[in-house]
Design an enzyme around this catalytic site. Structure first.
Site, PDB file in Angstrom:
ATOM      1  N   HIS A  83       0.820  -1.139   0.000  1.00  9.32           N
ATOM      2  CA  HIS A  83      -0.039   0.040  -0.021  1.00  9.32           C
ATOM      3  C   HIS A  83       0.797   1.280   0.147  1.00  9.32           C
ATOM      4  O   HIS A  83       0.381   2.216  -0.281  1.00  9.32           O
ATOM      5  CB  HIS A  83      -1.010  -0.067   1.257  1.00  9.32           C
ATOM      6  CG  HIS A  83      -1.657  -1.245   1.300  1.00  9.32           C
ATOM      7  ND1 HIS A  83      -1.401  -2.155   2.078  1.00  9.32           N
ATOM      8  CD2 HIS A  83      -2.888  -1.744   0.867  1.00  9.32           C
ATOM      9  CE1 HIS A  83      -2.140  -3.152   2.253  1.00  9.32           C
ATOM     10  NE2 HIS A  83      -2.905  -2.823   1.178  1.00  9.32           N
ATOM     11  N   GLU A 135      -2.864   3.405   2.301  1.00  6.24           N
ATOM     12  CA  GLU A 135      -2.658   3.921   0.922  1.00  6.24           C
ATOM     13  C   GLU A 135      -2.752   5.437   0.914  1.00  6.24           C
ATOM     14  O   GLU A 135      -1.731   6.191   0.405  1.00  6.24           O
ATOM     15  CB  GLU A 135      -3.394   3.385  -0.272  1.00  6.24           C
ATOM     16  CG  GLU A 135      -2.535   3.897  -1.633  1.00  6.24           C
ATOM     17  CD  GLU A 135      -3.476   3.458  -2.910  1.00  6.24           C
ATOM     18  OE1 GLU A 135      -3.964   2.288  -3.077  1.00  6.24           O
ATOM     19  OE2 GLU A 135      -3.602   4.118  -3.708  1.00  6.24           O
ATOM     20  N   THR A 173      -5.924   3.799  -5.353  1.00 10.00           N
ATOM     21  CA  THR A 173      -5.948   2.827  -6.513  1.00 10.00           C
ATOM     22  C   THR A 173      -6.986   2.023  -6.522  1.00 10.00           C
ATOM     23  O   THR A 173      -7.485   1.156  -7.672  1.00 10.00           O
ATOM     24  CB  THR A 173      -4.421   2.050  -6.463  1.00 10.00           C
ATOM     25  OG1 THR A 173      -4.487   1.609  -5.398  1.00 10.00           O
ATOM     26  CG2 THR A 173      -3.403   3.010  -6.796  1.00 10.00           C
ATOM     27  N   CYS A 203      -6.271   1.319 -10.543  1.00 10.12           N
ATOM     28  CA  CYS A 203      -5.270   0.507 -11.165  1.00 10.12           C
ATOM     29  C   CYS A 203      -6.314  -0.299 -12.392  1.00 10.12           C
ATOM     30  O   CYS A 203      -7.567  -0.816 -11.865  1.00 10.12           O
ATOM     31  CB  CYS A 203      -4.482  -0.142 -10.289  1.00 10.12           C
ATOM     32  SG  CYS A 203      -5.231  -1.390  -9.378  1.00 10.12           S
ATOM     33  N   ASN A 233     -10.554  -2.939  -2.057  1.00  4.15           N
ATOM     34  CA  ASN A 233     -10.812  -3.234  -3.474  1.00  4.15           C
ATOM     35  C   ASN A 233     -11.978  -4.523  -3.443  1.00  4.15           C
ATOM     36  O   ASN A 233     -12.952  -4.422  -4.304  1.00  4.15           O
ATOM     37  CB  ASN A 233      -9.799  -3.634  -4.674  1.00  4.15           C
ATOM     38  CG  ASN A 233      -9.217  -4.985  -4.373  1.00  4.15           C
ATOM     39  OD1 ASN A 233      -9.692  -5.956  -4.956  1.00  4.15           O
ATOM     40  ND2 ASN A 233      -8.234  -5.193  -3.417  1.00  4.15           N
TER      41      ASN A 233
HETATM   42  S1  SF4 Z   1      -2.103  -3.734  -8.964  1.00  3.40           S
HETATM   43 FE1  SF4 Z   1      -3.954  -2.275  -8.134  1.00  3.40          FE
HETATM   44  S2  SF4 Z   1      -4.654  -3.547  -6.444  1.00  3.40           S
HETATM   45 FE2  SF4 Z   1      -2.887  -4.522  -7.054  1.00  3.40          FE
HETATM   46  S3  SF4 Z   1      -1.448  -3.703  -5.476  1.00  3.40           S
HETATM   47 FE3  SF4 Z   1      -1.063  -2.509  -7.253  1.00  3.40          FE
HETATM   48  S4  SF4 Z   1      -2.407  -0.612  -7.016  1.00  3.40           S
HETATM   49 FE4  SF4 Z   1      -2.911  -2.289  -5.534  1.00  3.40          FE
END
Ligand code: SF4
Length: 329
Positions: A83, A135, A173, A203, A233
């Protein structure tokens, strides 16, 4: 016709992609490699990724999870989680004479760099994210005097900036794509010249998992999301499933947490998992469902993923040195 044949066919819609993203995979492997390379214990600041099972498994192998860098005894190794951390945490580690391995996901690092750049250009940065999430704490720490947290559309009215023509938004993200755009629209209503980040901060893994759950959510009576409650998420996937039309949706760490009553009147179950969830936990849920007549599994594919990230540089350096020594020795 007896009652069994009258009941509608039972099936599972299995989302793809689901589970581990490239950033989580890299962070978990980093801890495993560090344990192999340096021996136990290896300290990890905060949960390396937000998943109970992963944390317990690494603890069994010799990882020690701590809340603060100060808890790590001098001279030891500390790994920073996927994070990300604020610069002040690197300074604390240096003061404590700790060797560090930074497993921050490169896609989080990208947002940190954006924050640093916009702060240098003296922008007010509106960071859309959840208050208290690791994060967000890490990103805010890059430019505390320039960043204001906006935790959803309801926060927009109280945002204050120095110059409404010099404002940019960035985001955590792992947010809901739709809710974030609602917040951005509300911010643009107040600051018409609001600048957007150069590329998506939410992301690829978060976006793909949400797209897949949207596709199956409309068809599912019940959606089971495998993930931990502190996994942003994963929690978003439950919300997105309900928003897409699923009658019911729940987050579970393990199959054992599924309540039999959720299956009442259900013929289609959607299954997915957050980006920090190993596939073994999804397999457990599929097995649990199969034992209750949900044996027919259909994959709902929203995207192909092929992204991988190389290991943190500190580990790569030491692994290379070890390989060299083995060749020379
Ligand atoms: S790809 Fe996305 S969900 Fe996975 S660790 Fe990175 S920012 Fe977090």
């Amino acid at each position: 016709m007896d009652r069994m044949t009258a009941s509608p066919a039972r099936k599972v819609l299995l989302a793809a992609p689901r589970g581990y993203c490239a950033g989580v995979d890299r962070a978990v492997i980093a801890v495993e490699k560090a344990l192999e390379q340096y021996g136990a214990p290896v300290y990890v600041r905060h949960e390396i990724v937000h998943n109970k099972y992963v944390v317990k498994t690494l603890e069994k192998k010799g990882a020690i999870f701590v809340d603060e860098t100060e808890e790590v005894p001098e001279g030891n190794i500390v790994i920073f989680s996927a994070h990300g951390v604020a610069p002040v945490v690197h300074e604390e580690a240096a003061r404590g004479k700790l060797a560090t391995i930074d497993a921050t996901c490169p896609l989080v690092t990208k947002v940190h760099k954006e924050a640093v750049r916009f702060a240098k250009e003296d922008y007010d940065i509106l960071l859309i994210g959840h208050e208290g999430h690791e994060e967000v704490i890490g990103t805010s720490g890059e430019a505390p005097d320039h960043i204001t947290l906006v935790d959803g559309p309801e926060d927009v009215a109280k945002v204050e900036v120095r110059d409404p023509d010099k404002v940019v938004w960035l985001s955590q993200t792992t947010l809901s794509v739709d809710e974030t755009m609602e917040t951005v629209d509300a911010l643009k209503g107040r600051f018409p010249n609001l600048l957007s980040p150069p590329s998506d901060d939410i992301c690829y893994a978060t976006q793909n998992r949400q797209t897949a759950v949207k596709q199956m959510g409309a068809e599912a009576d019940l959606v089971i999301v495998v993930g931990s409650k502190n996994s942003s998420n994963s929690v978003r996937l439950v919300e997105v499933a309900l928003g897409a039309g699923a009658r019911d949706a729940h987050l579970v760490d393990y199959a054992e947490e599924i309540d039999e009553t959720w299956l009442e009147g259900v013929s289609t179950v959607g299954v997915t998992s957050g980006a920090s969830v190993p596939e073994i936990l999804v397999e457990g849920v599929l097995e649990w469902l199969a034992q209750r007549g949900f044996e027919d599994v259909e994959t709902v594919k929203a995207a192909e993923e092929s992204i991988t990230f190389s290991l943190p540089k500190e580990l790569r350096r030491d692994l290379r040195a070890e390989a060299r020594a083995a060749v020379e020795g």
